[in-house]
Design an enzyme around this catalytic site. Structure first.
Site, PDB file in Angstrom:
ATOM      1  NE  ARG A  51     -21.499  21.648  -8.498  1.00  0.00           N
ATOM      2  CZ  ARG A  51     -20.788  21.307  -9.542  1.00  0.00           C
ATOM      3  NH1 ARG A  51     -20.431  20.037  -9.715  1.00  0.00           N
ATOM      4  NH2 ARG A  51     -20.427  22.180 -10.463  1.00  0.00           N
ATOM      5  N   GLY A  52     -24.438  21.487 -10.770  1.00  0.00           N
ATOM      6  CA  GLY A  52     -24.077  21.374 -12.185  1.00  0.00           C
ATOM      7  C   GLY A  52     -25.363  21.167 -12.971  1.00  0.00           C
ATOM      8  CB  ALA A  53     -26.642  22.867 -16.015  1.00  0.00           C
ATOM      9  NE  ARG A  88     -28.194  26.091  -7.524  1.00  0.00           N
ATOM     10  CZ  ARG A  88     -26.917  25.931  -7.887  1.00  0.00           C
ATOM     11  NH1 ARG A  88     -26.436  24.725  -8.135  1.00  0.00           N
ATOM     12  NH2 ARG A  88     -26.122  26.982  -8.014  1.00  0.00           N
ATOM     13  CD  GLN A 199     -19.062  25.828  -7.156  1.00  0.00           C
ATOM     14  OE1 GLN A 199     -18.216  26.676  -6.879  1.00  0.00           O
ATOM     15  NE2 GLN A 199     -20.337  26.124  -7.303  1.00  0.00           N
ATOM     16  CG  ASP A 240     -25.327  26.861 -14.724  1.00  0.00           C
ATOM     17  OD1 ASP A 240     -24.134  27.199 -14.736  1.00  0.00           O
ATOM     18  OD2 ASP A 240     -25.792  26.003 -13.951  1.00  0.00           O
ATOM     19  CG  ASN A 250     -20.443  28.621 -16.605  1.00  0.00           C
ATOM     20  OD1 ASN A 250     -21.121  27.673 -16.211  1.00  0.00           O
ATOM     21  ND2 ASN A 250     -19.131  28.608 -16.499  1.00  0.00           N
ATOM     22  CE  LYS A 251     -21.159  28.574  -9.922  1.00  0.00           C
ATOM     23  NZ  LYS A 251     -22.370  28.907  -9.113  1.00  0.00           N
TER      24      LYS A 251
END
Ligand code: MRU
Length: 356
Positions: A51-53, A88, A199, A240, A250-251
């Site tokens: 995960r993570g862009a 995603r 996370q 992201d 973002n998150k």
């Protein structure tokens, strides 16, 4: 960066397999997993084993390599690329990496295609590592300045995991922190736990511990009072998708931190490689915001005293829930964007100044 003193990257290619660190098992178990085909790559992205862009972009690039190894056929490759992009929706790096690969692979003959695909995937990965390192060197200047003024530990708040585990190495938000630490500047990180998947608590705190960087996990709602008390010198988060007008996706929870930072005059920086800029969308309402399974909200996972990983329900089965994974921080709340080419204002003028 290191895990138990040994250097790792988050993804690599070996013997026609893609190797990943399964992030759903961290911090309790360190498991290296093989991705054998494109289905495995799609599954890894969907379930957030990776995960993570930037890392999902890299996984998609290798996913296309696996697709060619499985079946060297153009219509299969096209189908793979579409399924990877759909795995995603929010991080633009995913589509960016797939589009870059497909552009390189279009019109290429069958016998050369695998080598070209592998070279391009490796180029994407090497580039991300280099960009993240440069983000760190650029962001280091901000931390250095605060440290010189304050003559004491610099307290940095971060949200989610925009660390090396979200990229290939270094991370985006954490890269300036790692560089500052390596230079001997005293830093301490406030780590938002980042519900519902934690996370921050599971990954950011873990990777900072492994590098010997002082950090404290806080609830997602604690940032406000810490800022009011003057215990946060700056915030750095990842993204992201950042629009050309400087709006940052973002998150979930990033926006609330930015509001709080603004109210308390705490500088709020966003660190990103250029692969995270979406030059095409002009209005943040057009960004697809991922809505994840409500089970991520209704259940928490942890390790019990017998070292067994357990998942437990935390609220009534009847309760409805909404699990939005990302939010938007408007450009006006962002002090600056830290990129591989330098730091700029969160605006079209700022971004275009760096990326003509
Ligand atoms: O849902 P995740 O864990 O993939 O979300 C990650 C983030 O929001 C990161 O901040 C972002 O991808 C930047 S990673 C350098």
């Amino acid at each position: 960066m290191r895990i138990e003193g040994k250097s790792y990257k988050t993804i690599w290619f070996e013997n026609n397999l893609v190797k990943i660190i399964d992030q759903t098992k961290l911090p309790h178990q360190f498991v290296i997993k093989d991705l054998k085909n494109v289905k495995d790559a799609i599954y890894a992205i969907k379930t957030m084993e990776v995960r993570g862009a930037p890392l999902i972009g890299a996984t998609a690039a290798y996913g296309l390599v696996l697709s060619i190894i499985e079946k060297n056929d153009l219509s299969f490759l096209k189908k793979s690329s579409e399924e990877l992009i759909a795995s995603r929706p929010t991080a633009i790096n995913l589509k960016w990496a797939v589009d870059r690969m497909m552009k390189k692979l279009t019109g290429v003959n069958d016998k050369d295609i695998l080598k070209i695909a592998l070279d391009e995937a490796k180029a994407i990965i090497e580039e991300d590592e280099k960009f993240c390192k440069n983000i760190g060197l650029n962001g280091l200047k901000i931390i250095e300045e605060i440290s010189n003024k304050k003559k004491d530990t610099v307290n940095i708040l971060t949200h989610c995991n925009a660390g090396w585990l979200a990229t290939i190495d270094w991370g985006t938000a954490t890269s300036p922190i790692y560089h500052a630490h390596q230079k001997g500047i005293k830093v301490h990180v406030w780590v938002d736990e980042t519900r519902p998947r934690n996370q921050g608590a599971n990954l950011t705190s873990y990777e900072l511990n492994e590098e010997g960087i002082s950090n404290t996990v806080i609830t997602d709602n604690a940032g406000g009072i810490l800022m009011q008390r003057g215990e946060v010198d700056m915030c750095i988060v990842g993204t992201d998708r950042t629009l050309s007008n400087g709006d940052v996706c973002n998150k979930i929870g990033t926006y609330l931190k930015a509001l709080s930072a603004k109210d308390n005059n705490v500088p709020f920086y966003v660190a990103l490689p250029s692969s995270t800029i979406d030059w095409s969308i002009k209005d943040h309402k057009q960004i697809p915001i991922e809505e994840r399974n409500s089970k991520e909200l209704s259940h928490v996972e942890g390790i019990d005293e017998n070292n067994e990983i357990k998942k437990v329900r935390i609220y009534p089965q009847k309760s409805k829930s909404l699990n939005l994974a990302f939010d938007i921080t408007p450009a006006k709340l962002v002090t600056g964007l830290i990129t591989e080419r330098g730091i700029c204002e969160a605006s079209e003028k700022g971004l275009k100044g760096l990326f003509k």
